[in-house]
Design an enzyme around this catalytic site. Structure first.
Site, PDB file in Angstrom:
ATOM      1  N   GLU A 328       0.981  -1.118  -0.204  1.00  0.00           N
ATOM      2  CA  GLU A 328       0.285   0.410  -0.292  1.00  0.00           C
ATOM      3  C   GLU A 328       1.008   0.911  -0.137  1.00  0.00           C
ATOM      4  OE1 GLU A 328      -4.185  -1.152   2.759  1.00  0.00           O
ATOM      5  OE2 GLU A 328      -2.255   0.108   3.706  1.00  0.00           O
ATOM      6  N   CYS A 329       0.475   1.987  -1.209  1.00  0.00           N
ATOM      7  CA  CYS A 329       1.610   3.722  -1.329  1.00  0.00           C
ATOM      8  C   CYS A 329       2.751   2.981  -0.847  1.00  0.00           C
ATOM      9  CB  CYS A 329       1.000   4.328   0.357  1.00  0.00           C
ATOM     10  SG  CYS A 329       1.027   6.404  -0.106  1.00  0.00           S
ATOM     11  N   GLY A 330       3.496   3.667   0.161  1.00  0.00           N
ATOM     12  CA  GLY A 330       5.287   3.323  -0.134  1.00  0.00           C
ATOM     13  C   GLY A 330       5.006   1.874   0.331  1.00  0.00           C
ATOM     14  N   MET A 333       5.586   1.569  -3.951  1.00  0.00           N
ATOM     15  CA  MET A 333       6.867   1.613  -4.535  1.00  0.00           C
ATOM     16  C   MET A 333       7.414   1.010  -4.101  1.00  0.00           C
ATOM     17  SD  MET A 333       5.976   6.037  -2.771  1.00  0.00           S
ATOM     18  CE  MET A 333       6.869   6.318  -3.591  1.00  0.00           C
ATOM     19  N   THR A 428      -1.085  -0.697  -3.969  1.00  0.00           N
ATOM     20  CA  THR A 428      -2.061   0.230  -4.742  1.00  0.00           C
ATOM     21  C   THR A 428      -1.884   1.552  -3.820  1.00  0.00           C
ATOM     22  OG1 THR A 428      -3.360  -0.079  -2.181  1.00  0.00           O
ATOM     23  CG2 THR A 428      -3.975  -0.885  -4.197  1.00  0.00           C
TER      24      THR A 428
END
Length: 438
Positions: A328-330, A333, A428
């Site tokens: 998720e998010c970080g 990435m 995501t």
């Protein structure tokens, strides 16, 4: 089951000092021997960890846009055994979205009204005196059905300033629960996503002790205790989110820390084993885990260490050959091919997805998200609708993999942040809050 009485700390806007008031109040009440249950209204990732440090009890988010009534009741049940609830609002008291979600617009006022918690409004009175009463009166009258405890006047400049401001509050019939003198040291360090994380604070315990002493000196704690109340909301502890796997390796360190507490609590309550590991310490996820979950955080601040963490990356790649990985998010990435830092340097990430993100090319992404899954992700089949929240500055440079979902904002506009799927790996930019029920 009797619901413990509570109050909700809110303000006309962000930046008024309500988090400092919240932490000081939590600790002061705990020092008085009370069992204090903290909550956070809205989709904040950072504050619950500060609450836990101050109260000694886990804090949970309550969100009237993203959560249905059964989930809100299940989270409210975490207050069982507490003497008092203290909740912190997000943004301004009535700030939310235009379109309702499962239950409402996502405002702190909705949380307070649903739970029956009177509002303590923190007013920054810098640059005004009697006029502050008009602000307070407007907030009280905007929704006459909202329970209101009174105000705490923050950043008061002098005894004369206090007298004039109190005069206005008396005329408006607004109880003054405390007056806080202006002090420049009563602030928490911040960065681009707001406050720094609790685990990064150089001396959080000392700061909280100081906040509590300050609140005790300038706030009527007994009046706040007397004002605390609760409504007849139904507690439904069985409605917490179910775990997506039995043995879940959960990344936990300064780079990966933003997992909603109610999710992890639901996983544990259903019997799942949570196996924490630290990518920054170059730890691989447990080999016998069924799922690896990389939550959000600040990978852009630790990109060089993640790039050098070969044990972590090798272990994660081995897991992904046969079992699911989600970020998720970080965490999303970090699963990508590379991350460009603010200086423009590309750092190689895990490479399980083709995603390349850039913090050099900053783009502010903030708001609720409704996702309709095009492919399955851990715990959810294709076609499932999810609700979450997105908050980051990184932009996408490359995204070659298949989209995971159609993603819409709170008003129904479709956006480009679709997430990604490749084999057993999904990711995501939104943080999952709950499955949507409608």
């Amino acid at each position: 089951m009797t619901n413990p009485p509570g109050v909700l700390i809110s303000a006309p806007s962000s930046g008024t000092g309500k988090t400092t008031v919240m932490l000081g109040l939590l600790r002061a009440l705990a020092e008085d021997g009370m069992v204090v249950q903290p909550f956070k209204s809205g989709p904040d990732y950072i504050d619950p960890a500060f609450h836990r440090a101050a109260a000694g009890r886990a804090s949970f988010n309550l969100d009237s846009w993203a959560m249905g009534p059964s989930l809100i009741g299940a989270i409210a049940a975490q207050a069982t055994g507490a003497d008092i609830v203290v909740a912190e609002g997000s943004m301004g008291l009535f700030d939310g979205v235009a379109k309702t979600g499962e239950s409402g617009h996502g405002t702190s006022a909705e949380t307070a009204q649903r739970m029956g918690w009177p509002v303590v409004l923190v007013l920054d009175v810098v640059g005004q005196a009697q006029s502050a009463a008009a602000t307070a009166l407007g907030f009280r009258m905007y929704n006459p059905e909202l329970p209101f405890a009174g105000v705490i006047l923050n950043r008061c400049a002098s005894p004369r300033h206090e007298r004039l401001t109190r005069l206005g509050m008396e005329r408006a019939g607004m109880p003054v629960l405390g007056v806080l003198p202006r002090r420049g040291d009563l602030t928490l360090p911040e960065r681009h996503l707001g406050l720094i994380q609790a685990i990064e604070h150089p001396d959080l315990e000392k700061a909280i002790v100081g906040y509590a002493a300050f609140l005790r000196e300038h706030v009527d704690l007994e009046a706040i205790k007397r004002a605390a109340s609760s409504g007849p909301y139904r507690q439904t502890s069985s409605a917490l989110p179910r775990p997506p796997a039995q043995r879940i390796a959960l990344a936990q360190d300064a780079a990966f820390s933003f997992a909603y507490p109610h999710l992890v609590e639901g996983w544990r309550a259903a019997g799942a084993e949570i196996l924490p590991f630290s990518p920054l310490a170059d730890e691989a996820p447990a080999k016998d885990s069924d799922l690896v979950w990389l939550p959000g955080g600040y990978p852009e601040l630790h990109a060089d260490r993640i790039a050098a963490a070969e044990t972590f990356k090798t272990g994660l790649r081995a897991h992904a050959k046969t079992k699911p990985v989600h970020g998720e998010c970080g965490g999303y990435m970090a699963l990508g091919r590379g991350l460009i830092d603010k200086e423009g340097q590309l750092h190689p990430m895990v490479g399980l997805l083709g995603l390349v993100t850039s913090y050099e090319k900053r783009k502010f992404n903030l708001g609720y998200r409704r996702a309709e899954l095009l492919e399955q992700m851990p715990g959810f089949s294709a076609g499932t609708a999810l609700r979450g929240h997105e908050f980051h500055y990184s932009s996408i440079v490359e995204q070659p993999d298949a989209p995971l979902a159609k993603v819409f904002d709170a008003e129904g506009a479709e956006g480009p942040q679709t997430g990604s799927v490749r084999g057993n790996v999904t990711g995501t930019f939104f943080h999952l809050i709950a499955e949507a029920s409608g």
